[in-house]
Design a protein around this motif. Structure first.
Motif, PDB file in Angstrom:
ATOM      1  N   THR A   1       0.838  -1.194   0.000  1.00 37.49           N
ATOM      2  CA  THR A   1       0.000   0.000   0.000  1.00 37.49           C
ATOM      3  C   THR A   1       0.872   1.241   0.000  1.00 37.49           C
ATOM      4  O   THR A   1       1.991   1.219   0.525  1.00 37.49           O
ATOM      5  CB  THR A   1      -0.931   0.024   1.234  1.00 37.49           C
ATOM      6  N   SER A   2       0.374   2.308  -0.598  1.00 39.21           N
ATOM      7  CA  SER A   2       1.100   3.578  -0.618  1.00 39.21           C
ATOM      8  C   SER A   2       0.676   4.504   0.517  1.00 39.21           C
ATOM      9  O   SER A   2       1.259   5.580   0.691  1.00 39.21           O
ATOM     10  CB  SER A   2       0.872   4.287  -1.963  1.00 39.21           C
ATOM     11  N   SER A   3      -0.320   4.108   1.294  1.00 32.16           N
ATOM     12  CA  SER A   3      -0.801   4.921   2.406  1.00 32.16           C
ATOM     13  C   SER A   3       0.147   4.787   3.596  1.00 32.16           C
ATOM     14  O   SER A   3       0.374   3.681   4.104  1.00 32.16           O
ATOM     15  CB  SER A   3      -2.211   4.487   2.811  1.00 32.16           C
ATOM     16  N   HIS A   4       0.712   5.915   4.044  1.00 29.64           N
ATOM     17  CA  HIS A   4       1.625   5.875   5.180  1.00 29.64           C
ATOM     18  C   HIS A   4       0.910   5.426   6.451  1.00 29.64           C
ATOM     19  O   HIS A   4       1.477   4.692   7.267  1.00 29.64           O
ATOM     20  CB  HIS A   4       2.255   7.250   5.398  1.00 29.64           C
ATOM     21  N   SER A   5      -0.329   5.848   6.626  1.00 28.25           N
ATOM     22  CA  SER A   5      -1.084   5.440   7.810  1.00 28.25           C
ATOM     23  C   SER A   5      -1.302   3.932   7.825  1.00 28.25           C
ATOM     24  O   SER A   5      -1.162   3.269   8.868  1.00 28.25           O
ATOM     25  CB  SER A   5      -2.428   6.164   7.861  1.00 28.25           C
ATOM     26  N   ALA A   6      -1.650   3.386   6.663  1.00 30.76           N
ATOM     27  CA  ALA A   6      -1.858   1.938   6.571  1.00 30.76           C
ATOM     28  C   ALA A   6      -0.555   1.186   6.810  1.00 30.76           C
ATOM     29  O   ALA A   6      -0.541   0.130   7.456  1.00 30.76           O
ATOM     30  CB  ALA A   6      -2.435   1.579   5.203  1.00 30.76           C
ATOM     31  N   GLN A   7       0.548   1.722   6.310  1.00 31.91           N
ATOM     32  CA  GLN A   7       1.846   1.083   6.529  1.00 31.91           C
ATOM     33  C   GLN A   7       2.185   1.025   8.013  1.00 31.91           C
ATOM     34  O   GLN A   7       2.617  -0.001   8.539  1.00 31.91           O
ATOM     35  CB  GLN A   7       2.929   1.828   5.762  1.00 31.91           C
ATOM     36  N   HIS A   8       1.971   2.148   8.708  1.00 33.09           N
ATOM     37  CA  HIS A   8       2.239   2.179  10.145  1.00 33.09           C
ATOM     38  C   HIS A   8       1.338   1.186  10.884  1.00 33.09           C
ATOM     39  O   HIS A   8       1.784   0.518  11.824  1.00 33.09           O
ATOM     40  CB  HIS A   8       2.002   3.586  10.693  1.00 33.09           C
ATOM     41  N   LEU A   9       0.081   1.097  10.484  1.00 34.32           N
ATOM     42  CA  LEU A   9      -0.860   0.202  11.140  1.00 34.32           C
ATOM     43  C   LEU A   9      -0.450  -1.254  10.931  1.00 34.32           C
ATOM     44  O   LEU A   9      -0.502  -2.059  11.875  1.00 34.32           O
ATOM     45  CB  LEU A   9      -2.266   0.432  10.590  1.00 34.32           C
ATOM     46  N   ILE A  10      -0.026  -1.601   9.724  1.00 35.68           N
ATOM     47  CA  ILE A  10       0.394  -2.976   9.440  1.00 35.68           C
ATOM     48  C   ILE A  10       1.605  -3.348  10.291  1.00 35.68           C
ATOM     49  O   ILE A  10       1.659  -4.425  10.890  1.00 35.68           O
ATOM     50  CB  ILE A  10       0.705  -3.145   7.943  1.00 35.68           C
ATOM     51  N   VAL A  11       2.593  -2.441  10.351  1.00 34.37           N
ATOM     52  CA  VAL A  11       3.790  -2.705  11.153  1.00 34.37           C
ATOM     53  C   VAL A  11       3.418  -2.893  12.626  1.00 34.37           C
ATOM     54  O   VAL A  11       3.886  -3.818  13.291  1.00 34.37           O
ATOM     55  CB  VAL A  11       4.811  -1.565  10.989  1.00 34.37           C
ATOM     56  N   ALA A  12       2.560  -2.010  13.137  1.00 38.50           N
ATOM     57  CA  ALA A  12       2.146  -2.112  14.536  1.00 38.50           C
ATOM     58  C   ALA A  12       1.415  -3.422  14.808  1.00 38.50           C
ATOM     59  O   ALA A  12       1.620  -4.052  15.850  1.00 38.50           O
ATOM     60  CB  ALA A  12       1.266  -0.925  14.908  1.00 38.50           C
ATOM     61  N   LEU A  13       0.558  -3.854  13.873  1.00 32.11           N
ATOM     62  CA  LEU A  13      -0.169  -5.104  14.048  1.00 32.11           C
ATOM     63  C   LEU A  13       0.769  -6.305  14.039  1.00 32.11           C
ATOM     64  O   LEU A  13       0.594  -7.242  14.825  1.00 32.11           O
ATOM     65  CB  LEU A  13      -1.233  -5.252  12.959  1.00 32.11           C
ATOM     66  N   VAL A  14       1.755  -6.279  13.149  1.00 36.48           N
ATOM     67  CA  VAL A  14       2.731  -7.380  13.107  1.00 36.48           C
ATOM     68  C   VAL A  14       3.513  -7.453  14.415  1.00 36.48           C
ATOM     69  O   VAL A  14       3.699  -8.532  14.994  1.00 36.48           O
ATOM     70  CB  VAL A  14       3.682  -7.210  11.914  1.00 36.48           C
ATOM     71  N   TYR A  15       3.962  -6.290  14.888  1.00 34.52           N
ATOM     72  CA  TYR A  15       4.701  -6.266  16.156  1.00 34.52           C
ATOM     73  C   TYR A  15       3.817  -6.710  17.318  1.00 34.52           C
ATOM     74  O   TYR A  15       4.276  -7.419  18.229  1.00 34.52           O
ATOM     75  CB  TYR A  15       5.242  -4.861  16.431  1.00 34.52           C
ATOM     76  N   ALA A  16       2.554  -6.290  17.316  1.00 39.99           N
ATOM     77  CA  ALA A  16       1.642  -6.674  18.394  1.00 39.99           C
ATOM     78  C   ALA A  16       1.397  -8.186  18.390  1.00 39.99           C
ATOM     79  O   ALA A  16       1.330  -8.817  19.456  1.00 39.99           O
ATOM     80  CB  ALA A  16       0.319  -5.922  18.255  1.00 39.99           C
ATOM     81  N   THR A  17       1.275  -8.758  17.199  1.00 41.31           N
ATOM     82  CA  THR A  17       1.119 -10.213  17.100  1.00 41.31           C
ATOM     83  C   THR A  17       2.347 -10.929  17.644  1.00 41.31           C
ATOM     84  O   THR A  17       2.246 -11.922  18.379  1.00 41.31           O
ATOM     85  CB  THR A  17       0.874 -10.620  15.637  1.00 41.31           C
ATOM     86  N   GLY A  18       3.529 -10.411  17.283  1.00 37.16           N
ATOM     87  CA  GLY A  18       4.759 -10.989  17.804  1.00 37.16           C
ATOM     88  C   GLY A  18       4.854 -10.855  19.312  1.00 37.16           C
ATOM     89  O   GLY A  18       5.295 -11.786  20.004  1.00 37.16           O
ATOM     90  N   LEU A  19       4.420  -9.709  19.838  1.00 36.85           N
ATOM     91  CA  LEU A  19       4.465  -9.487  21.276  1.00 36.85           C
ATOM     92  C   LEU A  19       3.563 -10.476  22.011  1.00 36.85           C
ATOM     93  O   LEU A  19       3.954 -11.040  23.048  1.00 36.85           O
ATOM     94  CB  LEU A  19       4.042  -8.051  21.590  1.00 36.85           C
ATOM     95  N   ALA A  20       2.378 -10.694  21.483  1.00 39.54           N
ATOM     96  CA  ALA A  20       1.467 -11.645  22.119  1.00 39.54           C
ATOM     97  C   ALA A  20       2.046 -13.061  22.096  1.00 39.54           C
ATOM     98  O   ALA A  20       1.939 -13.802  23.085  1.00 39.54           O
ATOM     99  CB  ALA A  20       0.111 -11.617  21.402  1.00 39.54           C
ATOM    100  N   SER A  21       2.683 -13.427  20.987  1.00 42.77           N
ATOM    101  CA  SER A  21       3.273 -14.765  20.879  1.00 42.77           C
ATOM    102  C   SER A  21       4.430 -14.935  21.855  1.00 42.77           C
ATOM    103  O   SER A  21       4.541 -15.956  22.544  1.00 42.77           O
ATOM    104  CB  SER A  21       3.739 -15.012  19.442  1.00 42.77           C
ATOM    105  N   VAL A  22       5.311 -13.921  21.910  1.00 41.02           N
ATOM    106  CA  VAL A  22       6.472 -14.002  22.792  1.00 41.02           C
ATOM    107  C   VAL A  22       6.038 -14.025  24.257  1.00 41.02           C
ATOM    108  O   VAL A  22       6.591 -14.771  25.075  1.00 41.02           O
ATOM    109  CB  VAL A  22       7.433 -12.825  22.520  1.00 41.02           C
TER     110      VAL A  22
END
Length: 262
Positions: free
Chosen positions: A184-205
């Motif tokens: 996606t070219s949307s900066h807001s969407a990019q930030h949201l995707i990164v945050a969601l990936v990190y949050a998923t990793g945090l929950a797993s760890v």
């Protein structure tokens, strides 16, 4: 999954705790010497200074060997051929890191760490050259090129799980930063995707760490949790796109100049 045995790493942790207890006055030197004899480890370790020296020298040796090979044998070959050989170098470096640990019993020695780092670098460079030849810093990259940072993230995670290098997890987090730009070219969407990936990793760890609160893995998992929390904070509160542009733009200029000379 882990290359080092639990008993070996637990022994190293116990020796570190003994040194801390002696420094704090909880143990006498006689007690320390007695307990030290019962916590002998088969792993070979070194101090931080030699670790850095071995790491840098190994990087230099591997880089020089690869550069010499490409200059002598692949000076006029296609980019795809160079990419294939880079993938071969990645496999060789990773195998050497495994052998260094399994045979020489190196632990945070610098040599096996540099070999693992080189394997990630060669993997990404090889995929880019062999599969996605062209300018990887194009303003409108091919959507399929997300496989290169994705492979870097997955392989870095594997090295973290296999060797326990915390900075390999940090490398995986950095690779993740580049993934949303391919979707996606949307900066807001990019930030949201990164945050969601990190949050998923945090929950797993966090779920895994709950089973290791009192053993040698707890410190490593706590550091990873801290990095993920920091990553979520940065993804939500800072302009990561600006940081990404700051990192990528110089590389674009270098590639452009190199292409002009060719």
């Amino acid at each position: 999954m882990r290359l080092y045995s639990a008993s070996s790493e637990e022994t190293l942790r116990a020796r570190k705790l003994l040194r801390d207890w002696v420094g704090e006055g909880f143990l006498t030197k006689a007690q320390y010497q007695l307990l030290e004899q019962e916590t002998v480890s088969d792993l070979r370790t070194t101090n931080i200074f030699l670790r850095l020296v071995f790491f840098l020298f190994t990087l230099i040796i591997v880089g020089a060997a690869a550069g010499l090979f490409f200059v002598v044998f692949l000076s006029r070959q296609s980019e795809q051929t160079a990419g294939v050989f880079s993938l071969i170098f990645a496999a060789v470096c990773y195998a050497a890191a495994e052998v260094a640990v399994s045979q020489s019993r190196l632990y945070r020695y610098g040599i096996e760490e540099a070999l693992a780092v080189c394997s990630v670098g060669f993997l990404c460079a090889g995929l880019q050259a062999a599969v996605f030849s062209g300018n990887p810093f194009s303003p409108r990259p091919d959507a399929a090129q997300f496989l290169m940072p994705a492979a870097g993230a997955v392989f870095s995670l594997w090295i973290w799980r296999r060797f326990g290098f915390s900075y390999a997890f940090l490398a995986a987090m950095i690779f993740v930063l580049f993934l949303p730009g391919y979707w996606t070219s949307s900066h807001s969407a990019q930030h949201l995707i990164v945050a969601l990936v990190y949050a998923t990793g945090l929950a797993s760890v966090a779920a895994v760490r709950s089973r290791h609160r009192f053993d040698y893995l707890d410190a490593g998992y706590s550091l990873v949790e801290a990095m993920l929390w920091l990553g979520i904070y940065l993804a939500i509160n800072l302009q990561l796109s600006s940081l990404k542009s700051f990192l990528v733009e110089p590389a674009r200029l270098v590639v452009g100049r190199h292409s002009g000379h060719l």
